[in-house]
Every structure is written in C-alpha cells, then in structure tokens.
Enzyme design. Structure first.
Site, PDB file in Angstrom:
ATOM      1  N   LYS A 174       0.561  -0.698  -0.069  1.00 13.16           N
ATOM      2  CA  LYS A 174       0.039   0.064  -0.559  1.00 13.16           C
ATOM      3  C   LYS A 174       0.758   1.295  -0.186  1.00 13.16           C
ATOM      4  O   LYS A 174       1.667   1.770   0.732  1.00 13.16           O
ATOM      5  CB  LYS A 174      -0.681  -0.009   1.047  1.00 13.16           C
ATOM      6  N   GLY A 227       6.998   5.186   8.353  1.00 13.66           N
ATOM      7  CA  GLY A 227       6.342   6.636   8.744  1.00 13.66           C
ATOM      8  C   GLY A 227       6.323   6.726   9.680  1.00 13.66           C
ATOM      9  O   GLY A 227       7.135   7.183  10.157  1.00 13.66           O
ATOM     10  N   GLY A 232       2.561   4.581  13.584  1.00 10.22           N
ATOM     11  CA  GLY A 232       3.276   2.966  13.944  1.00 10.22           C
ATOM     12  C   GLY A 232       2.649   2.798  14.832  1.00 10.22           C
ATOM     13  O   GLY A 232       2.773   1.967  14.975  1.00 10.22           O
ATOM     14  N   GLU A 249       9.502   1.835  10.739  1.00 12.35           N
ATOM     15  CA  GLU A 249      10.823   2.671  10.881  1.00 12.35           C
ATOM     16  C   GLU A 249       9.651   4.408  10.786  1.00 12.35           C
ATOM     17  O   GLU A 249       9.367   4.493  10.222  1.00 12.35           O
ATOM     18  CB  GLU A 249      11.079   2.388   9.053  1.00 12.35           C
ATOM     19  N   CYS A 283      13.912  10.894   7.013  1.00 14.13           N
ATOM     20  CA  CYS A 283      13.931   9.824   8.495  1.00 14.13           C
ATOM     21  C   CYS A 283      14.877  10.785   9.133  1.00 14.13           C
ATOM     22  O   CYS A 283      15.493  10.671   9.996  1.00 14.13           O
ATOM     23  CB  CYS A 283      13.898   9.002   8.303  1.00 14.13           C
ATOM     24  N   GLU A 383       9.773  16.178  15.497  1.00 10.23           N
ATOM     25  CA  GLU A 383      10.221  16.242  14.011  1.00 10.23           C
ATOM     26  C   GLU A 383       9.007  17.057  13.322  1.00 10.23           C
ATOM     27  O   GLU A 383       7.806  17.164  13.295  1.00 10.23           O
ATOM     28  CB  GLU A 383       9.386  14.798  13.730  1.00 10.23           C
TER      29      GLU A 383
END
Ligand code: UN1
Length: 506
Positions: A174, A227, A232, A249, A283, A383
């Site tokens: 996906k 993501g 997550g 991740e 990331c 972030e």
C-alpha cells in the site's frame, strides 16, 4: 485525460471494486499526474488472495533462482532509471539528482538481494548426541504487507520488497496516497523480470481503507511500515492483536554536532545537504545543529550565507537546489513550527518565510530556514519534516552529547571533529542506529543495516545483512542418523557419566 490505475493483482492491473478515484499531483506545479482507484477492504481481500496464490509458487523456487529474477528486476530498473527518476521528481518534489540517487538505491538493493539468494546462511552446530546433525534454515514468513511513505516512493518499497521477495514471501504494497504513481511504475518495471503472477501486488488508497484491512487480514504474516510515530503505534497495536511481526521505521530528530576543532567548511557543506536535501523531508534529515560555543558565531554566519543563496524552485529544473514540500497540509504544519519557534524566543537566522508569488504560486514552497533555539523547545525536539534547522549552542562535548540524546528519537547522528578519540567516544555515546563521522546524517548505503533506537522503531533493521530477518523464520533441524531412539538431555547425561568412568573419572 490522465492515466488511470486500479489495483495490481495476479501480475496485472485490474479494476478496483469501488468507483472512487483520487488524484496524484506535482507538488511543484499542482499539475495532475494520474488518477488512482481508492482501494477498499474488498480490494485488499482480492490482493491477499492473489498473494496467497503467488506465494505457493514463489516459495518453492530455490532462493538462488529467486535471486536471478531479482537481478533481472534490477536490470529493468536500470533501463528505466531516467524515467523513474524524473517521475520521483515530478510526483514527490525532490530535485532530479536526488531522484536519480533514489532509483539507484533501489537498483543497488535489488542487486544486493539477488546475491543474498546464494547466501541465506543458516548455522550448523554439533549435536550433543552421536550420529546426529543439527542445523538451521531460513524459511519465508508467507504473504506480507507493506505500508510505505511518500518521501522515498521508490527506494523504501524497494528495500522492503527486495528483502521480502528474496526471502520467498509474496507482497501486498500500500503506497502513500501522495506518491502512488512512483510505486505503480516501480512495480510495473520490476514485473518485467517475470515474477510468477501474484507474487507482487499493489492496492492504492488510504491507511484506514487499505492499510488497516491489510494489517488485519488473517493471511498476512508480517507487516513492514515506514512513517510517523502516531500511525506506527496504531500499526504496532493492530499487529500485536494478531501476534504477527511488525517492523516499524519511524521518525527522527537527527543531530549534527560541530566541535571546536571541526573542519568548518566541510561541516557547512554537510549540514546544507543534510538539512535541506529533499527539503528536509527525510527521516534521516539533519534537523538539529549542535555547536560548540567557540565556533558558534563563525559557523552560523557561514551557513546562513549559504542558506540564503540556495535556489528554491521547480525540482525538474537542474539548476534548482531545493524543491517544494509534499502538499499544502505539510506546508501549513512546517510554517506552524516556524511560528512556534519564533514564539518560543527562537531567533530566525535565515529564511523563515513562505514562498507564494510568481513561480511559487502553484506549488508548496518554503524558504530554507535556520532558527537559533535552546534545547527543550518544541522546534528542537519535535520532528518537523521540512527545511527547518534548529541551531543550539553548547559549551562542551559532554553537553553536546546530552543535548543530542535528549529527544525521543534515535535514527541518525553525526559529529564533525578532527579528534579521533572524540569520534570513537561519540560512536559509542550517541543514541542512534546510525552515526556518521565528518559526514552528514543522510545518505546511508544499502548494504548496512538501517534503523533506529528509542521511538524511531522497535529495534529491527532494514537493508544490509539483516534485511531478510524481517521476512524469514528460522527453523532448527535435528537429523538423527543413528538408527535408534536417542534422547537429548537424558541420554546425554548417561553418556557423559560413561565417558567419565571410562577415562578414570579425572
Ligand atoms: C528515510 O528518510 O526514510 O539515508 C530513508 C538516507 C537515505 C534513506 C532515508 N538513504 O538518507
């Protein structure tokens, strides 16, 4: 009329179950690139059924033969590199040289995994009993699901798929709703290699309508997700309920430490690339610059001068240094953070503005931005996923490390220093899955494990020698060729006694 895509199952495109579509657009210009079916649970059912059929054939193929197919896929990507790179640039918005780099990463990884088909090492160990042989083998987990982000729309699917495919798993992908076209072309290109139908499947759509049914499908044996932390957590929780392995991740707040003895010219180049490459949407992006007080004035001045000169624009134009951010919502969120930074008494050293006029009117552009702040402020710990660099002054190495480690994430880190002792200390002390010495936080090579500590993930690693661990089960095998019943632990004890008495008990 733009191209329309349904779902990719049984080795070809099929119509989706529903009638709804969504558009994918160029973040630099707003141009519509393609239309994709909005997949749903019925499509997931069809894709997983296809993956179950594909798995039956694929798992029986010897791993070196699977490797041969992966090598052909790598060569197909090599032929399509320029086309795919330019699509990455048009759909995701990274500059063309980075688009090419991303496709190269996928090519390299498929070649690397092709070779893994002839390794797939297990162990052989002695048995505690005579005429008995012990070993381990790696077997595929089964059909697996992957949910991938928009910032590396080709290479992240390639890492996950390359490892899953060589392991003998079939996959249902996906892709992110912002970049399904890259994923679709990637799947089409690698399919030229001749995978059995059903080994590779793709269902476009949202996390709620496709991702969630995929995780919850009883035939899916593992999930690999890249993501944000919030999603997550949901993916992990859903996977936990099914007791399947979930690889996560997640985010980063990656620091570059610049010590007083650093080569400042080198550090400036590294920070520019790390913070503003891919418009800061990696990331691994450098989002914190932690500087020793004695070089703080000098390096911020040098950097600011370079940041102000970065050419922002349409990433398809090869003279541009930095493209747009992925969409309107991302732009608003990043501009929101710049505002938060100002309100937190941050001092904007460079940039800080939104770009709206002229060539920028139809895209999502932001000035590359540097803000001086203190450790603990929101912009120094959360972030941002955009071209915003927080700059923090520290008095010595110990403070630099404690600031670097003082966040919830731990993906990548870097230190610029000429002191070899410091460098080795930092390798041990920086809490991250990846550490660079005298190099930026981005640009990991595919044959080393990739992943992070703390809230960046759950401890697994993608890529590198560990890539196949995510998609294989270890089986321990005991082969008894003694022609009699031997009882481990029980017979071992009596044999030991016998041997001891024969040798006089010494
Ligand atoms: C990511 O941003 O999720 O090391 C992956 C790098 C790239 C991969 C980044 N090779 O920057």
């Amino acid at each position: 009329m733009v191209k329309e895509f349904g779902i990719f199952i049984d080795g070809k495109w099929n119509d989706a179950s529903g009638k709804e579509f969504f558009e994918t657009v160029n973040p630099a210009t707003g141009e519509v690139l393609a239309r994709f079916a909005r997949g749903n649970a019925a499509d997931v059912d069809r894709a997983v059924a296809s993956a179950v059929r594909g798995y039956r054939v694929w798992k029986e193929m010897p791993a070196p033969m699977r490797g041969e197919v992966l090598l052909r896929a790598a060569l197909a990507l090599e032929r399509g590199k320029e086309e795919l790179a330019s699509l990455v640039t048009r759909e995701m918005g990274k500059i063309l040289s980075e688009g090419r780099g991303e496709v190269q990463e996928a090519i390299d990884f498929f070649k690397y995994m092709a070779g893994e088909g002839r390794r797939m090492f297990g162990e052989t160990t002695p048995s505690e009993l005579p005429d008995k042989f012990n070993l381990t083998v790696r077997l595929p987990k089964g059909p697996v699901g992957m949910i991938t982000p928009w910032n590396f729309p080709v290479s992240i699917p390639s890492w996950k798929m390359g490892a899953a495919l060589i392991s003998g798993c079939s996959v249902v992908l996906k892709p992110a709703t912002d970049t399904p076209y890259c994923a679709a072309r990637f799947v089409e290109m690698i399919s030229e290699a001749g995978f059995p139908p059903g080994v590779i499947n793709l269902v476009p759509g949202t996390g709620a309508e496709v991702g969630s049914p995929l995780i919850n499908h009883p035939s899916i044996r593992a999930i690999s997700f890249t993501g944000g932390v919030a999603t997550g957590r949901e993916v992990y929780t859903a996977g936990a309920r099914r007791l399947i392995q979930v690889h996560l991740e997640l985010g980063g707040k990656n620091p570059v430490i610049v010590m007083d003895d650093a080569n400042l010219d080198l550090a400036v180049e590294g920070v520019l690339f790390g913070a503003f490459g891919t418009s800061g949407q990696r990331c691994t992006a450098t989002s914190r610059l932690i500087v020793h007080e004695s070089v703080f004035g000098k390096i911020t001045e040098m950097l600011a001068a370079r940041v102000e000169k970065l050419r922002v624009g349409n990433p398809s134009d090869e003279s541009v240094d930095m493209g747009p951010v992925i969409n309107r919502k991302a732009k608003e969120s990043i501009m929101g953070y710049i505002d938060i930074g100002r309100k937190e008494d941050g001092h904007v050293i460079a940039g800080g503005g939104s770009l709206e006029d002229g060539e920028y009117a139809r895209g999502n552009y932001i000035q590359p931005t540097m803000i001086e702040t203190r450790h603990g402020s929101r912009i120094s710990t959360e972030e941002i996923f955009g071209p915003v660099l927080s700059v923090i002054k520290v008095k010595d190495y110990a403070e630099a490390v404690s600031v670097a480690n003082g966040v919830q994430y731990g993906l990548s880190s870097a230190i610029y220093t000429m002191d070899v002792n410091r460098a080795f200390q930092a390798i041990r002390q920086l809490e991250s899955g990846i550490t660079y010495i005298n190099a930026p936080t981005i640009g990991a090579e595919i044959h080393l494990p990739f992943g992070g500590v703390k809230n960046t993930g759950t401890g697994g690693r993608e890529a590198g020698s560990s890539a196949i661990e995510e998609f294989t089960e270890l089986k321990s095998v005991f082969i008894d060729y003694s022609d009699r019943l031997q009882k481990a632990q029980i017979d071992t004890e009596s044999r030991l006694k016998e041997t001891m008495s024969e040798s006089g008990g010494a």
